[in-house]
Design a protein around this motif. Structure first.
Motif, PDB file in Angstrom:
ATOM      1  N   GLU A 147       0.865  -1.176   0.000  1.00  0.00           N
ATOM      2  CA  GLU A 147       0.000   0.000   0.000  1.00  0.00           C
ATOM      3  C   GLU A 147       0.902   1.227   0.000  1.00  0.00           C
ATOM      4  O   GLU A 147       1.955   1.237   0.636  1.00  0.00           O
ATOM      5  CB  GLU A 147      -0.898   0.026   1.236  1.00  0.00           C
ATOM      6  N   THR A 166       0.959   5.273   0.842  1.00  0.00           N
ATOM      7  CA  THR A 166       0.231   6.287   1.590  1.00  0.00           C
ATOM      8  C   THR A 166       0.983   7.608   1.567  1.00  0.00           C
ATOM      9  O   THR A 166       2.202   7.631   1.746  1.00  0.00           O
ATOM     10  CB  THR A 166       0.055   5.837   3.058  1.00  0.00           C
ATOM     11  N   TYR A 224       3.669   0.711   2.749  1.00  0.00           N
ATOM     12  CA  TYR A 224       3.223  -0.217   3.784  1.00  0.00           C
ATOM     13  C   TYR A 224       3.124  -1.623   3.203  1.00  0.00           C
ATOM     14  O   TYR A 224       2.792  -1.799   2.022  1.00  0.00           O
ATOM     15  CB  TYR A 224       1.838   0.178   4.304  1.00  0.00           C
ATOM     16  N   ASN A 248       1.178  -5.180   2.879  1.00  0.00           N
ATOM     17  CA  ASN A 248      -0.232  -5.546   2.858  1.00  0.00           C
ATOM     18  C   ASN A 248      -0.382  -7.070   2.794  1.00  0.00           C
ATOM     19  O   ASN A 248      -1.207  -7.603   2.072  1.00  0.00           O
ATOM     20  CB  ASN A 248      -0.925  -4.890   1.664  1.00  0.00           C
ATOM     21  N   GLU A 270       1.762  -6.848   7.522  1.00  0.00           N
ATOM     22  CA  GLU A 270       0.500  -6.123   7.386  1.00  0.00           C
ATOM     23  C   GLU A 270       0.502  -4.831   8.185  1.00  0.00           C
ATOM     24  O   GLU A 270       0.850  -4.809   9.367  1.00  0.00           O
ATOM     25  CB  GLU A 270      -0.670  -6.998   7.829  1.00  0.00           C
ATOM     26  N   ASP A 271       0.125  -3.738   7.524  1.00  0.00           N
ATOM     27  CA  ASP A 271      -0.004  -2.413   8.152  1.00  0.00           C
ATOM     28  C   ASP A 271       1.285  -1.938   8.814  1.00  0.00           C
ATOM     29  O   ASP A 271       1.253  -1.202   9.804  1.00  0.00           O
ATOM     30  CB  ASP A 271      -1.143  -2.421   9.182  1.00  0.00           C
TER      31      ASP A 271
END
Length: 202
Positions: free
Chosen positions: A24, A26, A81, A83, A88-89
């Motif tokens: 991800e 951001t 990030y 995923n 995860e996160d």
């Protein structure tokens, strides 16, 4: 009838296209990312491998100013990030495209900078692929380049795997660990990327 979304709900909605299979992307937010950015800049082996500056300890004020500079002077500045169940996160890296001076913007060229924590570098190719897709399909850039210190052989392999070509080198322009090193200049053009993408889909 659906009720209107308030501003907080809008911020929580995922941005279309700002993700890949395992990652991800951001937008940098100083409140959320300053401490990660500091630790990443100071301790990350990926930064040490990529950076030609003299090693030094950095405080939060300095790294925050670096981040603000990237925000002001980049087409795109993202925190990467994971995923997947593996990460995860978790913020695992940074990505940015340098913006040109307004007098040079019509050339549609940009330099890509990317760094990912060593334990997650299996995702480097995926991150660069996503970045090139954004550059050529969303930002309509014509050329993306990277400069890679010759000691950073891992990033050199990532660039080659994602379609970059070697243009040349600034010979022995960096001094590191008691040795002189080259800066390798690599680039990919939009037409080359499109040809590569078409071949991959066959």
């Amino acid at each position: 009838m659906d009720s209107e979304l308030n501003s907080d709900q809008i911020e929580e909605l995922p941005s279309k296209g700002f993700h890949s299979t395992n990652l991800e992307f951001t937008s940098y937010n100083s409140r959320e990312h300053d401490r990660f950015f500091k630790s990443f800049q100071e301790y990350s082996s990926s930064i040490i491998d990529a950076c030609a500056s003299s090693p030094q300890r950095m405080d939060l004020k300095f790294t925050s100013s670096v981040a603000k500079h990237l925000q002001r002077n980049s087409h795109l500045f993202m925190i990467i990030y994971g995923n997947t169940a593996y990460c995860e996160d978790i913020p695992i890296g940074t990505l940015f495209f340098e913006s040109s001076h307004r007098d040079m913007a019509h050339h549609r060229c940009s330099k890509l900078g990317i760094g990912i924590l060593k334990e997650y570098q299996l995702y480097q190719v995926e991150a660069v692929d996503w970045a090139l897709n954004w550059a050529f399909n969303s930002a309509n850039l014509h050329r993306v380049e990277m400069t890679v210190p010759s000691w950073n052989t891992q990033m050199g392999k990532v660039c080659e795997a994602t379609g970059f070509r070697i243009e040349g080198a600034r010979r022995e322009c960096y001094f590191k660990d008691g040795e002189w090193w080259d800066e390798v200049i690599m680039s990919v053009l939009k037409k080359e990327w499109k040809q590569r993408e078409a071949a991959r889909k066959k």
